[in-house]
Structures are given as C-alpha cells and as structure tokens.
Design an enzyme around this catalytic site. Sequence first.
Site, PDB file in Angstrom:
ATOM      1  N   LYS A 292      35.702  48.581  51.823  1.00 44.64           N
ATOM      2  CA  LYS A 292      35.244  48.080  50.305  1.00 44.64           C
ATOM      3  C   LYS A 292      33.751  48.511  50.773  1.00 44.64           C
ATOM      4  O   LYS A 292      33.813  49.834  51.172  1.00 44.64           O
ATOM      5  CB  LYS A 292      34.723  46.625  49.856  1.00 44.64           C
ATOM      6  CG  LYS A 292      36.314  45.855  49.863  1.00 44.64           C
ATOM      7  CD  LYS A 292      36.876  44.779  48.628  1.00 44.64           C
ATOM      8  CE  LYS A 292      38.011  44.678  48.994  1.00 44.64           C
ATOM      9  NZ  LYS A 292      38.145  42.912  48.345  1.00 44.64           N
TER      10      LYS A 292
ATOM     11  N   SER B 115      42.948  37.611  50.936  1.00 43.51           N
ATOM     12  CA  SER B 115      43.419  36.607  51.976  1.00 43.51           C
ATOM     13  C   SER B 115      43.677  36.731  53.626  1.00 43.51           C
ATOM     14  O   SER B 115      43.952  35.405  53.397  1.00 43.51           O
ATOM     15  CB  SER B 115      42.663  35.326  51.674  1.00 43.51           C
ATOM     16  OG  SER B 115      41.568  34.953  50.516  1.00 43.51           O
TER      17      SER B 115
ATOM     18  N   HIS C  93      43.248  50.442  43.507  1.00 44.13           N
ATOM     19  CA  HIS C  93      42.366  48.724  44.066  1.00 44.13           C
ATOM     20  C   HIS C  93      42.407  47.863  42.740  1.00 44.13           C
ATOM     21  O   HIS C  93      42.095  48.809  41.939  1.00 44.13           O
ATOM     22  CB  HIS C  93      42.306  48.998  44.560  1.00 44.13           C
ATOM     23  CG  HIS C  93      41.233  47.380  45.329  1.00 44.13           C
ATOM     24  ND1 HIS C  93      40.659  47.207  44.844  1.00 44.13           N
ATOM     25  CD2 HIS C  93      41.724  47.132  46.273  1.00 44.13           C
ATOM     26  CE1 HIS C  93      40.448  45.689  45.973  1.00 44.13           C
ATOM     27  NE2 HIS C  93      41.517  45.678  47.010  1.00 44.13           N
TER      28      HIS C  93
ATOM     29  N   GLY D 189      39.646  38.560  47.953  1.00 51.84           N
ATOM     30  CA  GLY D 189      38.454  37.403  48.597  1.00 51.84           C
ATOM     31  C   GLY D 189      38.356  35.755  47.909  1.00 51.84           C
ATOM     32  O   GLY D 189      37.431  35.981  48.390  1.00 51.84           O
TER      33      GLY D 189
ATOM     34  N   GLU E 244      39.847  46.314  42.549  1.00 49.86           N
ATOM     35  CA  GLU E 244      38.700  46.153  41.811  1.00 49.86           C
ATOM     36  C   GLU E 244      38.210  47.114  40.855  1.00 49.86           C
ATOM     37  O   GLU E 244      37.405  47.520  40.280  1.00 49.86           O
ATOM     38  CB  GLU E 244      37.672  46.405  43.143  1.00 49.86           C
ATOM     39  CG  GLU E 244      37.403  44.626  43.509  1.00 49.86           C
ATOM     40  CD  GLU E 244      37.789  44.508  45.507  1.00 49.86           C
ATOM     41  OE1 GLU E 244      36.906  45.023  45.936  1.00 49.86           O
ATOM     42  OE2 GLU E 244      38.134  43.664  45.437  1.00 49.86           O
TER      43      GLU E 244
ATOM     44  N   ASN F 203      40.182  47.304  54.691  1.00 45.97           N
ATOM     45  CA  ASN F 203      39.614  48.102  53.657  1.00 45.97           C
ATOM     46  C   ASN F 203      37.832  47.541  53.543  1.00 45.97           C
ATOM     47  O   ASN F 203      37.461  46.613  53.408  1.00 45.97           O
ATOM     48  CB  ASN F 203      40.366  47.642  52.125  1.00 45.97           C
ATOM     49  CG  ASN F 203      39.651  47.614  50.649  1.00 45.97           C
ATOM     50  OD1 ASN F 203      38.420  49.324  50.843  1.00 45.97           O
ATOM     51  ND2 ASN F 203      40.288  47.793  49.319  1.00 45.97           N
TER      52      ASN F 203
HETATM   53  O1  LIG Z   1      42.504  45.415  50.255  1.00 41.52           O
HETATM   54  C1  LIG Z   1      42.106  44.629  50.535  1.00 41.52           C
HETATM   55  C2  LIG Z   1      41.603  43.322  49.715  1.00 41.52           C
HETATM   56  O2  LIG Z   1      41.052  43.464  48.197  1.00 41.52           O
HETATM   57  C3  LIG Z   1      41.950  42.166  49.961  1.00 41.52           C
HETATM   58  O3  LIG Z   1      40.456  41.585  50.403  1.00 41.52           O
HETATM   59  P1  LIG Z   1      39.998  40.590  51.179  1.00 41.52           P
HETATM   60  O4  LIG Z   1      41.050  40.249  52.552  1.00 41.52           O
HETATM   61  O5  LIG Z   1      38.615  40.309  50.846  1.00 41.52           O
HETATM   62  O6  LIG Z   1      40.723  38.980  50.024  1.00 41.52           O
END
Ligand SMILES: O=C[C@H](O)COP(=O)(O)O
Length: 241
Positions: free
Chosen positions: A11, A204, A96, A171, A98, A9
């Site tokens: 983002k 993460s 998601h 994150g 977010e 993802n």
């Molecule tokens: O969609 C993915 C998640 O929000 C995980 O993000 P991350 O791997 O940066 O912690």
Amino acid sequence: MRKKIIAGNWKMFKTQAEAQEFLQGFMTELDETPDDLDTVLCVPFTTLWVMSKSLHGSRIKLGAQNIHWEDSGAYTGEISGPMLVEIGVRYAIVGHSERREYFGETDETVNRRLKAAQRHGLTPILCVGETKQQRDAGETEAHIFSQLEGDLVDIDQKNLVIAYEPIWAIGTGETCEAEEANRVIGLIRSKLKNPDVSIQYGGSVKPDNIDEIMAQPEIDGALVGGASLKPESFARIVNYQ
Ligand SMILES: O=C[C@H](O)COP(=O)(O)O
C-alpha cells in the site's frame, strides 16, 4: 494447474531506503521456496525501480498496485503498462477495495485496467469482496458475482489471479474463518471459465493463520497487507507449512 501465489501489498508504505532494509532482512529469513510458489512484492511506484534492481536474479517477483488502461496520455497521477514492463514488473493489483472506495474505481474501469495488464503481459490480481453490511444482509455471493460479471467482460482467464478480500477483514485483525474463505473462493471458481485460475485470500493474513488458510483446498495463496511490511512476518507467511 493452479499456481500458489503469495503477494505482499505494501500500500502507501516504505521509502526506497526502507524497502532496501526490508529486503535484506526478508532474504535472510526466507527458506528455499518451492517451484510452484510465486512470491510477489507489490510496492509503491517510487520503490519499483530500486526493488527491480535489488531483486534481479532472485525468485521474488515485482508487482504494481495499479495500472492505467491507456499506454500513455494526459492522465495525471497514473502509470501505464509499458512503464511497468520496462522496469521488470510482472504483476499488477487491479480493483483493490481501497481503489474502489477512495478513488472511484468501478467495474468498468477495473475491466479496462485488467485488459491493459494482460495486453502488456502482466498478470493482474483482481480483488473482489463484500462489505460487512453486505455480508450481514446475506448479499455476499450476489455482490461478488456482480463484481466478477462486470470485471471479467472479455477477459482472458488464462493470465489472471483473483484475490477474495472481504472488506471487513482488511486491516481489522478480524480474519474470515479459513473454511468460510474456502467456501466463497469455491463459489468464485464455479463462476469462472478456467478452473485453473489461482484464487488468493486477503484480509488480516498473519503468521499465525497462514498455515490454516493455505491448508484449504480452494485457496491458492494470500494477498497480504500489514503483515507484509515486516521481513520476519512476511517471510514466515511465505514459508507457510
Ligand atoms: O491487499 C491486501 C489487503 O488489503 C489485506 O490487508 P491486511 O492484510 O492488512 O488486512
């Protein structure tokens, strides 16, 4: 049978030029992927088309990060199922954390978006997960069950992927222990009508923890944010042992 799915993802990262640069490096690093593994890149809307052309004929599938419940209409800033299908998108992330936190997504709108994805033959990746506060208060299960109850009303569980993403692990570098993610994912599965729904872990995920995560019996894949932005790290994740 449960399919393995590893999805990146991105983002709100990467221009078209950066996306193409990523792809060159990623393809070089990628091993032959097994037949039962889907590799997916969920990229920003602006890079979907160039990625669709570049990925034509490859086994990597394209995903969007959202989808509107209507096919068209006066919904500024949104994107619809037919628009995504036309350019070769196969998956869509829905709900998601977010989106829920910053853009007012509710279980009701998540449910409508899931239905739209399925109506157009896209596979939705439904995200659920608890905050740190909820976990500390012992409310993890209750919160996730409540999300599932609202999100999955009248949803066909034959074309569905779920991602368990503890919000406190997104994150932050603070990964949920693999055994704990496995336990929660087992609980999620116990609430589903279809035991063959693939359930991913997200939060993460990195090259150095993917092997342990994928070794868990309940975990069918990963939804990867930050570590999917670099070709070598995402390739190592997809090439998990
Ligand atoms: O969609 C993915 C998640 O929000 C995980 O993000 P991350 O791997 O940066 O912690």
